[in-house]
Design an enzyme around this catalytic site. Structure first.
Site, PDB file in Angstrom:
ATOM      1  N   ASP A   1       0.868  -1.168   0.000  1.00 21.95           N
ATOM      2  CA  ASP A   1       0.000   0.000   0.000  1.00 21.95           C
ATOM      3  C   ASP A   1       0.919   1.237   0.000  1.00 21.95           C
ATOM      4  O   ASP A   1       2.124   1.114   0.231  1.00 21.95           O
ATOM      5  CB  ASP A   1      -0.867  -0.043   1.277  1.00 21.95           C
ATOM      6  CG  ASP A   1      -1.766   1.167   1.412  1.00 21.95           C
ATOM      7  OD1 ASP A   1      -2.291   1.614   0.385  1.00 21.95           O
ATOM      8  OD2 ASP A   1      -1.933   1.665   2.533  1.00 21.95           O
ATOM      9  N   LYS A   2       0.368   2.415  -0.267  1.00 17.45           N
ATOM     10  CA  LYS A   2       1.201   3.627  -0.272  1.00 17.45           C
ATOM     11  C   LYS A   2       1.027   4.456   1.003  1.00 17.45           C
ATOM     12  O   LYS A   2       1.917   4.554   1.827  1.00 17.45           O
ATOM     13  CB  LYS A   2       0.891   4.496  -1.492  1.00 17.45           C
ATOM     14  CG  LYS A   2       1.742   5.768  -1.556  1.00 17.45           C
ATOM     15  CD  LYS A   2       1.386   6.619  -2.742  1.00 17.45           C
ATOM     16  CE  LYS A   2       0.074   7.345  -2.569  1.00 17.45           C
ATOM     17  NZ  LYS A   2       0.098   8.399  -1.529  1.00 17.45           N
TER      18      LYS A   2
ATOM     19  N   GLU B   1      -7.200  17.440   4.478  1.00 16.78           N
ATOM     20  CA  GLU B   1      -8.052  18.552   4.893  1.00 16.78           C
ATOM     21  C   GLU B   1      -7.587  19.125   6.237  1.00 16.78           C
ATOM     22  O   GLU B   1      -7.558  20.340   6.429  1.00 16.78           O
ATOM     23  CB  GLU B   1      -9.508  18.085   4.995  1.00 16.78           C
ATOM     24  CG  GLU B   1     -10.130  17.733   3.655  1.00 16.78           C
ATOM     25  CD  GLU B   1     -11.643  17.853   3.675  1.00 16.78           C
ATOM     26  OE1 GLU B   1     -12.249  17.348   4.639  1.00 16.78           O
ATOM     27  OE2 GLU B   1     -12.213  18.440   2.753  1.00 16.78           O
TER      28      GLU B   1
ATOM     29  N   PHE C   1     -16.452  14.701  -0.870  1.00 17.69           N
ATOM     30  CA  PHE C   1     -15.460  14.110  -1.770  1.00 17.69           C
ATOM     31  C   PHE C   1     -15.762  12.626  -1.963  1.00 17.69           C
ATOM     32  O   PHE C   1     -16.072  11.920  -1.018  1.00 17.69           O
ATOM     33  CB  PHE C   1     -14.058  14.265  -1.177  1.00 17.69           C
ATOM     34  CG  PHE C   1     -12.976  13.669  -2.032  1.00 17.69           C
ATOM     35  CD1 PHE C   1     -12.348  14.433  -3.004  1.00 17.69           C
ATOM     36  CD2 PHE C   1     -12.601  12.343  -1.874  1.00 17.69           C
ATOM     37  CE1 PHE C   1     -11.353  13.882  -3.803  1.00 17.69           C
ATOM     38  CE2 PHE C   1     -11.618  11.784  -2.666  1.00 17.69           C
ATOM     39  CZ  PHE C   1     -10.993  12.556  -3.638  1.00 17.69           C
TER      40      PHE C   1
ATOM     41  N   ARG D   1       1.056  16.529  -2.894  1.00 14.63           N
ATOM     42  CA  ARG D   1      -0.322  16.212  -3.280  1.00 14.63           C
ATOM     43  C   ARG D   1      -1.014  17.541  -3.591  1.00 14.63           C
ATOM     44  O   ARG D   1      -1.066  18.425  -2.740  1.00 14.63           O
ATOM     45  CB  ARG D   1      -1.045  15.505  -2.132  1.00 14.63           C
ATOM     46  CG  ARG D   1      -0.412  14.177  -1.756  1.00 14.63           C
ATOM     47  CD  ARG D   1      -0.773  13.782  -0.339  1.00 14.63           C
ATOM     48  NE  ARG D   1      -2.153  13.362  -0.206  1.00 14.63           N
ATOM     49  CZ  ARG D   1      -2.561  12.093  -0.184  1.00 14.63           C
ATOM     50  NH1 ARG D   1      -1.674  11.124  -0.303  1.00 14.63           N
ATOM     51  NH2 ARG D   1      -3.829  11.783  -0.029  1.00 14.63           N
TER      52      ARG D   1
ATOM     53  N   ASN E   1      -8.622  -1.048   4.623  1.00 10.70           N
ATOM     54  CA  ASN E   1      -8.814  -1.327   3.197  1.00 10.70           C
ATOM     55  C   ASN E   1      -7.741  -2.267   2.648  1.00 10.70           C
ATOM     56  O   ASN E   1      -7.847  -2.717   1.506  1.00 10.70           O
ATOM     57  CB  ASN E   1      -8.812  -0.009   2.401  1.00 10.70           C
ATOM     58  CG  ASN E   1      -7.526   0.768   2.590  1.00 10.70           C
ATOM     59  OD1 ASN E   1      -6.873   0.655   3.626  1.00 10.70           O
ATOM     60  ND2 ASN E   1      -7.142   1.543   1.608  1.00 10.70           N
ATOM     61  N   ASP E   2      -6.714  -2.581   3.435  1.00 10.50           N
ATOM     62  CA  ASP E   2      -5.661  -3.506   2.992  1.00 10.50           C
ATOM     63  C   ASP E   2      -5.863  -4.927   3.514  1.00 10.50           C
ATOM     64  O   ASP E   2      -5.108  -5.830   3.150  1.00 10.50           O
ATOM     65  CB  ASP E   2      -4.282  -3.011   3.465  1.00 10.50           C
ATOM     66  CG  ASP E   2      -3.960  -1.619   2.958  1.00 10.50           C
ATOM     67  OD1 ASP E   2      -4.219  -1.361   1.775  1.00 10.50           O
ATOM     68  OD2 ASP E   2      -3.476  -0.791   3.749  1.00 10.50           O
TER      69      ASP E   2
END
Length: 1132
Positions: free
Chosen positions: A485-486, A587, A629, A682, A874-875
């Site tokens: 993952d990043k 954010e 978002f 980013r 999520n991994d």
């Protein structure tokens, strides 16, 4: 959004029903349609839109139900009395029941649930029971036995042990055959039973947790009481349609639609770390109509229903509606004109998913999904038991050994001419040779794995590392693909605003003081703040017409927009400090930056934002709309109204790829975005549009109409936003936020790449950011070509890209999730074949399912070992799909760490875990396994030679205590010392990662090495036995003493020869074992004649036998080390 009016979509079937003075609905005869018929018709007409349901859905209803559905002549008005309310409700319920029964036939799991649903309707849905147990009382033994005996080793020994109960086949002590197997099984069963008992305790704790459920009053006294009646029920008793009351820090027991919160704004925060791994608090919003009710008690009298789509896995999506069928009449001062039915849209922000935790305040929710239909359970995959490649290889060798045993037994009987009861003799030989497949091998390997796990967890250089799956340490030495993952894995998930670009002006990290100064100038540090604010709009507009504005005004516009356009909420902690809560760390970083330059977020709820200016004044904005978002939209927008000037603004920030099409034409955005991306930042584009009251009102009407559609709702809402708001936005600025890299990531990736490991980065981030991180982390080698593939739509485009990659295998591929899915759908095999040859692959915008699919595909196609590493919820699916899953304890919680086989605290620890511990574990286990097989083979060869010479009789050469001692006291400690062997020291293993490449070829344990050990065993066994028979004297007892002593000494010498680097434990174990053996001779006179054993004849004969069996092997090893030395020995 409790104070934001949501207008129902007008339709020809809706009627306005006048309220009489007593609060009841007026039923005048001249009304064009009776209210009952009106309500029913309106409800049914709305329902026809749902998944193709038509009026014929009720065709098989009973006559009385049909009467209830279509209105009854006797009931031409909705009276406020309880009795008639019940009649109306029962008719609606019966229709719903009818619909549920029909939908269940069609396997449609969507549902419309009224408030206070009947038991029959609730029973259609699964019970709210958490069950993570693997076994029940009845299935425990069958499943555990199956899991154990599917391994050939255990099945073979079970059959051998059972054969000892047949008198004709009995050889030696029964205990020698049953005890080792029973020990292995008992240890395994005990571990499984304990693990499942702990799971059962956790399940029982979750199922028995008490929750308050709102219910009708039990007595007249309760009716008068202002407080609603509640009853405490266990979590397992909660059903669809129940109204559950939640308190602070309470776990949500089922999927609930949020109806009311203790906060007057109708919002609450939840913690979702157990669901998606993210530690940020999430904001949830109550249904506006129910939040406006005066108390929770009013919910019990509400004539309403909630529609929810069929349960799905996606935790970010929910489609539903909240419908009030008749108005709530708790007060005589109600508005006299209401629309019936009133429909409000429900989305994921109105829902509390099961297993999340209410972070603050209290709330009331309506249960829509229970048990296996909850999002939490649907996203929980029960991981399969992982079996290491080494265990599979040893299992295959065991089958070969079994074939050898059977062939040897049959050969001896054949050489004897199949005389007498030859089939009995075959079985007796099989049992005599059973030591060829040593059950002690499983015991030795399992003990070895425990030692490796202990060494890993106690390594001071990788503190906090936990081995959760103790069966896989050898796999760490065979990894060829690393999927990472990043965010949070390669990076720290710590964001910091580094750059602000405004076209003609740019502010770096060291120039933020200038931003603060310009902002203070713009807002005015004097007390005349109000006048400055009121005049700012006109001034800004006048300057805009001239084509330029002064610097401070432009800085104020962009900083103010950044301070308003977000989902961040300031939360005051118990100690008085303020922390910012948001679902995105980007954010929070931007809001912290606006605070640092002087514009501080002081208050935020669903309808209002308050900011403190550099001069200390407070400016307030009313929130009219929020567009959150999403990964699809890649942007978030907000509509706000300045409380003082009443100016309405639409502010939007998002990724440059989508914002570039929305903002006014400019000549600097693309270039500056690329520049920031090259710096590893980013980027977010900030834009604004001013709205008039009329245009906003028009937008609001259209948007609400789209929001209550059941089919294509999201697309319709997005289309309205695009038409009315996202046009010709004024570009304000571009922000650059840095995500700091994890410590030593660059050196770690370089080492792993040099070790021959192909690295894939799978991330949910955008292509530009992922490419930047790939370069900055050195995932991409210097000057390596990066090939980007994005937005592929057709098979021809996919084929062209694959053809290009086929001819350029030295490049790094960067591909987006959409194109990746298309490649997998159309050309799965070709895509995997080409990409697995690439040195590095970066897949962007990947969903958790895609990550897991990629891991499985690489495993199944290449048959190589795949390691996945990640830090978030999520991994988890990717980690569980890998051969070896590594979880990082990070800012996103411990979900990945808990689901993984190995848990580390930072990415750089992977180097030592693989290159050192993985290397040692694999090499040691391979050597240990082959040595234990050799130990069993050599004694079986001796038995075969003995039987051949003595007329092929199936008589045991060694019996009783000698056989028991051979695999335990006499050889176990020295053989086990192999688990502490090492071929190179730690510094060399990490300095020369190329050594790791040798391991991935699997040469430490292969058919070649196995047959070499087989030949060694045959030579040594035959040599010891034949020479013993040549040198034996008058008594048979002497053969046993000479040959067994020679055998034990031979094994001790072989251990000393096999070990690469001698260590204290090995030397001590050899000496202690020799002493134990010599002492045991005194206590075993039936096997050893002491007068012969202490004689010189015995000593020289044993010395000759051992020299002949072991010396040639030592000479061969010496020659080999000179002629063809191992790669590691060249570095020593």
């Amino acid at each position: 959004m409790s104070d934001i009016p949501l207008h129902a979509l007008a339709s020809p079937n809706t009627r306005y029903v006048r309220l009489s003075n007593n609060g009841n609905l007026d039923s005048r005869e001249d009304s064009p349609m009776s209210p009952t018929l009106n309500v029913s018709a309106a409800v049914s007409s709305r329902k026809t839109f749902r998944k193709g349901r038509r009026r014929d859905a009720y065709s098989d209803a009973e006559p009385e139900e049909e009467a209830g559905l279509l209105g009854d002549g006797e009931r031409d008005g909705l009276d406020g009395e309880d009795g008639e309310d019940r009649v109306e409700t029962s008719s609606q319920r019966s229709s719903l029941l009818q619909r549920v029964s029909r939908s269940s036939k069609e396997k449609d799991k969507s549902r419309s649930v009224p408030f206070r649903p009947p038991d029959k309707l609730q029973s259609h849905f699964p019970p709210n029971i958490v069950r993570n147990q693997k076994y029940s009382v009845f299935t425990f033994l069958p499943i555990v036995f199956y899991e154990q005996f599917k391994f050939f080793f255990n099945l073979y020994f079970l059959l051998v042990a059972l054969s000892q109960f047949v008198p004709a086949l009995k050889i030696g002590f029964i205990a020698t055959y049953i005890a080792p197997l029973a020990f292995v099984l008992l240890v395994t069963m005990g571990k499984e039973a304990y693990d499942d008992y702990k799971r059962n305790l956790r399940d029982r704790e979750a199922n028995s947790a008490r929750y308050l459920v709102l219910g009708p009053p039990d007595s007249a006294h309760d009716v008068e009481d202002a407080m609603p009646h509640t009853r405490a029920v266990p979590s397992s008793s909660i059903r669809v349609g129940d109204l559950v009351v939640l308190e602070k820090n309470q776990r949500v027991p089922a999927d609930l639609v949020l109806l009311r919160t203790s906060d007057h704004s109708g919002t609450c925060f939840i913690r979702t770390d157990q669901l998606d791994g993210e530690t940020d608090w999430k904001l949830r919003v109550a249904v506006p109509s129910t939040q406006k009710l005066s108390s929770d008690k009013d919910l019990l009298n509400l004539n309403a229903e909630i529609y929810a789509d069929a349960p799905i896995k996606d935790i970010h999506t929910f489609i539903g509606t909240f419908t009030i069928n008749s108005p709530h009449t708790s007060s005589p001062n109600d508005v006299p004109l209401v629309q019936v039915p009133k429909v409000e849209p429900l989305s994921a922000e109105n829902v509390l998913w099961s297993n999340t935790v209410l972070a603050a305040g209290s709330a009331v929710g309506f249960v829509v999904y229970t048990g296996p239909e909850t999002r939490a359970v649907m996203n929980t995959s029960h991981p399969q038991t992982k079996v290491g490649l080494l265990d599979q290889e040893i299992n295959r060798l065991a089958k070969i050994l079994c074939a050898v045993t059977f062939a040897l037994s049959l050969a001896l009987v054949a050489l004897n001419g199949f005389r007498g009861l030859w089939y009995i003799y075959v079985f007796r030989f099989l049992i005599l040779f059973s030591s060829i497949i040593p059950i002690s091998l499983r015991v030795n390997l399992d003990m070895g794995k425990t030692v490796y796990a202990h060494q890993i967890m106690n390594d001071s250089e990788i503190p906090g590392t936990i081995v959760r799956t103790s069966t896989l340490p050898e796999e760490l030495g065979r990894i060829e693909y690393l999927l990472s993952d990043k965010t949070g894995t390669l990076t720290q998930n710590e964001m910091e605003m580094k750059k602000l670009h405004m076209g003609t002006m740019s502010f770096g990290f060291d120039a933020m003081d200038e931003v603060a100064h310009q902002l203070a100038t713009a807002f005015g540090t004097s007390g005349e703040h109000t006048h400055a604010r009121l005049g700012s709009t006109a001034t800004g507009a006048q300057l805009a017409t001239r084509g330029r504005r002064d610097m401070s005004s432009r800085v104020r516009d962009v900083v103010l927009s950044l301070a308003l356009c977000h989902n961040v909420t300031p939360v005051t902690n118990d100690d008085g400090t303020v922390t910012y809560q948001a679902s995105s760390p980007d954010e929070v970083a931007i809001v912290k930056w606006t605070e640092s330059v002087g514009l501080t977020l002081t208050f935020r709820d669903r309808t209002r934002i308050e900011l403190q200016t550099p001069s200390g004044h407070t400016i307030a904005y009313e929130i009219l709309d929020i567009f959150p978002f999403t990964s699809e939209s890649k942007r978030m927008g907000i509509v706000v109204r300045d409380v003082q000037s009443s100016e309405i603004m639409f502010l939007e920030k998002g990724a440059d790829v989508v914002m570039a099409k929305i903002v006014l034409r400019n000549d600097w955005l693309d270039e500056e975005t690329a520049n920031m991306a090259r710096e590893g930042l980013r980027t977010l584009v900030m834009a604004r549009r001013r709205l008039s009251e009329a245009s906003y009102a028009d937008f609001k009407q259209r948007h609400h109409a789209a929001s209550i559609q059941l089919a294509g709702r999201n697309e319709a809402m997005a289309a309205v936003v695009a038409d009315y708001l996202e046009k010709d936005l004024e570009l304000l600025g571009l922000t650059g936020v840095e995500d700091k890299l994890q410590d030593d990531v660059k050196s770690t990736l370089e080492l792993l790449r040099n070790a021959g490991i192909k690295i894939w980065m799978l991330t949910g981030d955008k292509i530009e950011t992922a490419t930047v991180i790939a370069i900055s982390t050195k995932l991409v080698a210097r000057n390596q070509y990066i090939h980007q593939v994005a937005k592929l739509k057709t098979s021809d485009e996919v084929r062209n890209e694959l053809d290009f990659l086929q001819n350029k295998l030295d490049c790094c591929l960067v591909i987006d999730g959409e194109s990746l899915q298309l490649c997998l759908n159309l050309f799965k095999n070709e895509f995997i074949e080409i990409t697995t040859k690439l040195s590095a692959v970066v897949a962007c915008r990947c969903s958790p399912t895609q990550k897991a699919d990629v891991a499985r595909l690489i495993r199944s196609y290449t048959r190589k070992r795949v390691c996945c590493i990640g830090d978030g919820g999520n991994d988890v699916s990717m980690i569980q799909a890998a051969d070896v899953g590594v979880g990082i304890v990070g800012k996103e919680g411990k979900q990945a760490s808990l689901a993984a086989d190995f848990s580390v605290t930072q990415f750089s620890h992977l180097t030592k875990l693989l290159l050192w511990h993985g290397r040692n574990s694999y090499r040691r286990s391979a050597k240990l396994a082959q040595f234990v097989i050799h130990r069993g083979l050599i004694i079986s060869v001796m038995q075969a030679v003995f039987s051949s010479i003595f007329y092929f009789a199936p008589i045991a050469l060694y019996q009783g205590w000698l056989m028991v001692g051979y695999a335990t006291l006499y050889t176990m400690a020295p053989v086990f010392s192999l688990v502490l062997d090492r071929d190179v020291n730690e510094d060399l293993a990490l300095l020369y990662p190329e050594l790791y490449k040798e391991l991935t070829k699997g040469r430490a344990l292969s058919y070649k090495t196995f047959f070499m050990w087989l030949m060694i065993s045959v030579y040594q066994g035959a040599a010891i036995m034949i020479i013993s028979l040549v040198l034996f004297e008058n008594e048979f007892l002497n053969i046993v003493a000479i040959s067994f002593t020679a055998l034990i000494l031979n094994e001790l010498i072989m251990v000393a020869l096999e070990i690469t680097i001698w260590h204290y434990y090995m030397v001590i174990s050899e000496i202690v074992t020799l002493i134990i053996y010599a002492t045991s001779m005194v206590f075993l006179p039936e096997y050893f004649d002491l007068s012969f054993v202490v004689s010189v004849r015995f000593v020289w004969k044993v010395a000759v036998i051992v020299a002949i069996s072991a010396l040639p092997l030592y000479i061969i090893k010496l020659i080999k080390s000179r002629v063809a030395p191992a790669a590691s020995s060249k570095l020593l």
